[in-house]
Design a protein around this motif. Structure first.
Motif, PDB file in Angstrom:
ATOM      1  N   ALA A  38      21.763  -7.895  72.549  1.00 20.34           N
ATOM      2  CA  ALA A  38      21.906  -8.946  73.563  1.00 20.34           C
ATOM      3  C   ALA A  38      22.505 -10.164  72.869  1.00 20.34           C
ATOM      4  O   ALA A  38      22.405 -10.306  71.636  1.00 20.34           O
ATOM      5  N   PRO A  39      23.114 -11.073  73.623  1.00 22.86           N
ATOM      6  CA  PRO A  39      23.754 -12.232  73.003  1.00 22.86           C
ATOM      7  C   PRO A  39      22.809 -13.419  72.822  1.00 22.86           C
ATOM      8  O   PRO A  39      21.789 -13.547  73.514  1.00 22.86           O
ATOM      9  N   ILE A  40      23.162 -14.282  71.899  1.00 22.26           N
ATOM     10  CA  ILE A  40      22.579 -15.622  71.845  1.00 22.26           C
ATOM     11  C   ILE A  40      23.036 -16.344  73.111  1.00 22.26           C
ATOM     12  O   ILE A  40      24.229 -16.427  73.385  1.00 22.26           O
ATOM     13  N   GLU A  41      22.076 -16.850  73.894  1.00 21.06           N
ATOM     14  CA  GLU A  41      22.425 -17.393  75.206  1.00 21.06           C
ATOM     15  C   GLU A  41      21.460 -18.510  75.602  1.00 21.06           C
ATOM     16  O   GLU A  41      20.265 -18.451  75.331  1.00 21.06           O
ATOM     17  N   TRP A  42      21.980 -19.497  76.280  1.00 18.20           N
ATOM     18  CA  TRP A  42      21.162 -20.579  76.826  1.00 18.20           C
ATOM     19  C   TRP A  42      20.127 -20.022  77.807  1.00 18.20           C
ATOM     20  O   TRP A  42      20.463 -19.289  78.736  1.00 18.20           O
ATOM     21  N   HIS A  43      18.872 -20.365  77.563  1.00 18.74           N
ATOM     22  CA  HIS A  43      17.772 -20.010  78.464  1.00 18.74           C
ATOM     23  C   HIS A  43      16.932 -21.241  78.758  1.00 18.74           C
ATOM     24  O   HIS A  43      15.714 -21.261  78.528  1.00 18.74           O
ATOM     25  N   GLY A  44      17.592 -22.262  79.281  1.00 16.97           N
ATOM     26  CA  GLY A  44      16.885 -23.504  79.545  1.00 16.97           C
ATOM     27  C   GLY A  44      16.535 -24.205  78.241  1.00 16.97           C
ATOM     28  O   GLY A  44      16.699 -23.648  77.147  1.00 16.97           O
ATOM     29  N   PRO A  45      16.025 -25.432  78.317  1.00 11.05           N
ATOM     30  CA  PRO A  45      15.637 -26.151  77.108  1.00 11.05           C
ATOM     31  C   PRO A  45      14.318 -25.677  76.515  1.00 11.05           C
ATOM     32  O   PRO A  45      13.966 -26.061  75.393  1.00 11.05           O
ATOM     33  N   HIS A  46      13.600 -24.813  77.236  1.00 11.59           N
ATOM     34  CA  HIS A  46      12.233 -24.435  76.843  1.00 11.59           C
ATOM     35  C   HIS A  46      12.123 -23.084  76.161  1.00 11.59           C
ATOM     36  O   HIS A  46      11.050 -22.733  75.664  1.00 11.59           O
ATOM     37  N   LEU A  47      13.213 -22.298  76.136  1.00 15.04           N
ATOM     38  CA  LEU A  47      13.199 -20.996  75.466  1.00 15.04           C
ATOM     39  C   LEU A  47      14.227 -20.987  74.340  1.00 15.04           C
ATOM     40  O   LEU A  47      15.297 -21.583  74.451  1.00 15.04           O
ATOM     41  N   ALA A  48      13.900 -20.273  73.273  1.00 11.62           N
ATOM     42  CA  ALA A  48      14.817 -20.162  72.144  1.00 11.62           C
ATOM     43  C   ALA A  48      16.125 -19.510  72.584  1.00 11.62           C
ATOM     44  O   ALA A  48      16.140 -18.649  73.477  1.00 11.62           O
ATOM     45  N   MET A  49      17.218 -19.910  71.941  1.00  7.47           N
ATOM     46  CA  MET A  49      18.533 -19.371  72.293  1.00  7.47           C
ATOM     47  C   MET A  49      18.606 -17.856  72.110  1.00  7.47           C
ATOM     48  O   MET A  49      19.397 -17.170  72.754  1.00  7.47           O
ATOM     49  N   GLY A  50      17.766 -17.325  71.233  1.00  6.54           N
ATOM     50  CA  GLY A  50      17.763 -15.880  71.001  1.00  6.54           C
ATOM     51  C   GLY A  50      16.851 -15.115  71.927  1.00  6.54           C
ATOM     52  O   GLY A  50      16.512 -13.954  71.628  1.00  6.54           O
ATOM     53  N   CYS A  51      16.475 -15.695  73.049  1.00  7.04           N
ATOM     54  CA  CYS A  51      15.525 -15.060  73.967  1.00  7.04           C
ATOM     55  C   CYS A  51      15.858 -13.588  74.226  1.00  7.04           C
ATOM     56  O   CYS A  51      15.010 -12.703  74.011  1.00  7.04           O
ATOM     57  N   ASP A  52      17.052 -13.298  74.687  1.00 14.31           N
ATOM     58  CA  ASP A  52      17.392 -11.923  75.069  1.00 14.31           C
ATOM     59  C   ASP A  52      17.370 -10.951  73.889  1.00 14.31           C
ATOM     60  O   ASP A  52      16.752  -9.879  73.981  1.00 14.31           O
ATOM     61  N   PRO A  53      18.057 -11.240  72.766  1.00 16.68           N
ATOM     62  CA  PRO A  53      17.977 -10.298  71.647  1.00 16.68           C
ATOM     63  C   PRO A  53      16.591 -10.226  71.020  1.00 16.68           C
ATOM     64  O   PRO A  53      16.200  -9.174  70.498  1.00 16.68           O
ATOM     65  N   LEU A  54      15.823 -11.320  71.081  1.00 13.67           N
ATOM     66  CA  LEU A  54      14.450 -11.265  70.570  1.00 13.67           C
ATOM     67  C   LEU A  54      13.589 -10.345  71.430  1.00 13.67           C
ATOM     68  O   LEU A  54      12.773  -9.568  70.911  1.00 13.67           O
ATOM     69  N   LEU A  55      13.756 -10.425  72.746  1.00 17.48           N
ATOM     70  CA  LEU A  55      13.034  -9.513  73.628  1.00 17.48           C
ATOM     71  C   LEU A  55      13.464  -8.071  73.379  1.00 17.48           C
ATOM     72  O   LEU A  55      12.627  -7.156  73.340  1.00 17.48           O
ATOM     73  N   ALA A  56      14.776  -7.856  73.216  1.00 13.63           N
ATOM     74  CA  ALA A  56      15.268  -6.502  72.947  1.00 13.63           C
ATOM     75  C   ALA A  56      14.719  -5.971  71.630  1.00 13.63           C
ATOM     76  O   ALA A  56      14.313  -4.808  71.526  1.00 13.63           O
ATOM     77  N   HIS A  57      14.685  -6.827  70.611  1.00 14.30           N
ATOM     78  CA  HIS A  57      14.155  -6.443  69.294  1.00 14.30           C
ATOM     79  C   HIS A  57      12.687  -6.047  69.411  1.00 14.30           C
ATOM     80  O   HIS A  57      12.275  -4.974  68.951  1.00 14.30           O
ATOM     81  N   ALA A  58      11.887  -6.913  70.021  1.00 13.64           N
ATOM     82  CA  ALA A  58      10.456  -6.645  70.117  1.00 13.64           C
ATOM     83  C   ALA A  58      10.169  -5.399  70.941  1.00 13.64           C
ATOM     84  O   ALA A  58       9.256  -4.623  70.622  1.00 13.64           O
ATOM     85  N   PHE A  59      10.941  -5.192  72.000  1.00 12.87           N
ATOM     86  CA  PHE A  59      10.722  -4.010  72.835  1.00 12.87           C
ATOM     87  C   PHE A  59      11.145  -2.746  72.097  1.00 12.87           C
ATOM     88  O   PHE A  59      10.471  -1.707  72.188  1.00 12.87           O
ATOM     89  N   ALA A  60      12.250  -2.805  71.358  1.00 16.23           N
ATOM     90  CA  ALA A  60      12.664  -1.663  70.550  1.00 16.23           C
ATOM     91  C   ALA A  60      11.583  -1.319  69.531  1.00 16.23           C
ATOM     92  O   ALA A  60      11.243  -0.145  69.315  1.00 16.23           O
ATOM     93  N   ARG A  61      11.039  -2.335  68.893  1.00 12.83           N
ATOM     94  CA  ARG A  61       9.957  -2.128  67.924  1.00 12.83           C
ATOM     95  C   ARG A  61       8.744  -1.485  68.593  1.00 12.83           C
ATOM     96  O   ARG A  61       8.118  -0.587  68.033  1.00 12.83           O
ATOM     97  N   ARG A  62       8.451  -1.953  69.813  1.00 11.01           N
ATOM     98  CA  ARG A  62       7.271  -1.434  70.522  1.00 11.01           C
ATOM     99  C   ARG A  62       7.440   0.038  70.896  1.00 11.01           C
ATOM    100  O   ARG A  62       6.528   0.859  70.678  1.00 11.01           O
ATOM    101  N   ILE A  63       8.576   0.416  71.473  1.00 12.33           N
ATOM    102  CA  ILE A  63       8.732   1.806  71.888  1.00 12.33           C
ATOM    103  C   ILE A  63       8.987   2.724  70.705  1.00 12.33           C
ATOM    104  O   ILE A  63       8.606   3.907  70.730  1.00 12.33           O
ATOM    105  N   ALA A  64       9.614   2.206  69.644  1.00 16.46           N
ATOM    106  CA  ALA A  64       9.838   3.015  68.445  1.00 16.46           C
ATOM    107  C   ALA A  64       8.514   3.453  67.835  1.00 16.46           C
ATOM    108  O   ALA A  64       8.405   4.552  67.281  1.00 16.46           O
ATOM    109  N   ARG A  65       7.512   2.597  67.935  1.00 13.89           N
ATOM    110  CA  ARG A  65       6.194   2.932  67.402  1.00 13.89           C
ATOM    111  C   ARG A  65       5.628   4.165  68.096  1.00 13.89           C
ATOM    112  O   ARG A  65       5.120   5.078  67.450  1.00 13.89           O
TER     113      ARG A  65
END
Length: 276
Positions: A38-65
């Motif tokens: 996922a791209p680095i993307e604006w997600h409002g001033p309250h979420l980190a710019m890496g919101c989408d790839p961070l979610l993708a990373h964490a979910f990949a880690r979760r299902i890989a387990r």
């Protein structure tokens, strides 16, 4: 001297931290590798710019387990297109404005979108590296970005790679169970904020939003799903039940993630037979 604790000891199958024999064993056993992106993307001033790839990373880690299969280190890439006239007016812009993705004029930082053709080449080249060079039989993309053209690229690549009946490529969303995907998904609203807080607590700070008053779409690029579907509020603001200041909850976010993980793991096992 004690042996250092490794990521895999905690169920983290990130390929970057696996030894070659561990990768080969998993490849022989399941043939499956997971690719978060996922791209680095604006997600409002309250979420980190890496919101989408961070979610993708964490979910990949979760299902890989659960699948006991490696995941490739996340690709911070994604694409976007200009907003359609109908979407622009629903957001509160003029139908003739040129707005690419979530890069609204009031944002202080633009998103790191890349052209659609480049995105397609990056994904194709990575899938080829994982299958033709590394020998994996199945690739599951965890796609953290919901742009129409990004989903279109992934759909076309899946059709191409699976055209001969082989099950080489599929993609899933990270953390969005069917109960959410069946409706309208917002951008940087309570649901997404809750999931990011559950998986990466330090990446959510709702105090960076105005403390009170309606959140106008065009001011913060925080948009509820109904607005994306063309049903905006009269004043072009985020609906109260999706206001991240009021409803961001890590426990709810974790519930969404776990529900989505159970669904994704079942779907992937049915699709490629990984993990039995």
């Amino acid at each position: 001297m004690s042996t250092p604790r490794r990521a895999i000891d905690d169920g983290d199958w990130n390929m970057a931290f696996l030894f070659p024999d561990e990768v080969a064993e998993a490849r022989s056993r399941t043939g499956l590798v997971i690719l978060p992106l996922a791209p680095i993307e604006w997600h409002g001033p309250h979420l980190a710019m890496g919101c989408d790839p961070l979610l993708a990373h964490a979910f990949a880690r979760r299902i890989a387990r659960d699948l006991e299969s490696p995941y490739f280190p996340p690709l911070f890439v994604g694409t976007e297109r200009e907003r359609r006239p109908g979407t622009l007016t629903a957001l509160g812009f003029s139908s003739t404005d040129y707005i690419e993705g979530m890069d609204f004029p009031a944002n202080t930082v633009k998103s790191a979108y890349i052209p659609e053709d480049v995105f397609s080449l990056v994904v194709r080249s990575t899938v080829d590296a994982l299958t033709r060079r590394m020998g994996f039989r199945h690739v599951v993309v965890v796609n953290g970005h919901g742009a129409d053209n990004q989903r279109g690229v992934l759909d076309r690549l899946c059709a191409e790679y699976n055209a001969d009946g082989a099950r080489r490529l599929m993609w899933v969303y990270p953390g969005f169970p069917r109960s959410l995907v069946a409706g309208s998904i917002g951008h940087a609203t309570a649901e997404e904020s809750s999931m990011l807080m559950a998986m990466w607590p330090g990446c959510v700070d709702v105090s960076r939003l105005p403390p009170s008053g309606p959140l106008r779409n065009i001011d913060h690029a925080v948009v509820d799903g109904d607005t994306f579907d063309g049903a905006s509020t009269p004043d072009f603001t985020v609906r109260t039940d999706q206001d991240p200041r009021l409803h961001t909850d890590a426990q709810i976010g974790q519930k969404f993630v776990e529900e989505a993980a159970r669904e994704a793991v079942a779907d992937i096992r049915a699709w490629c037979g990984a993990g039995g």
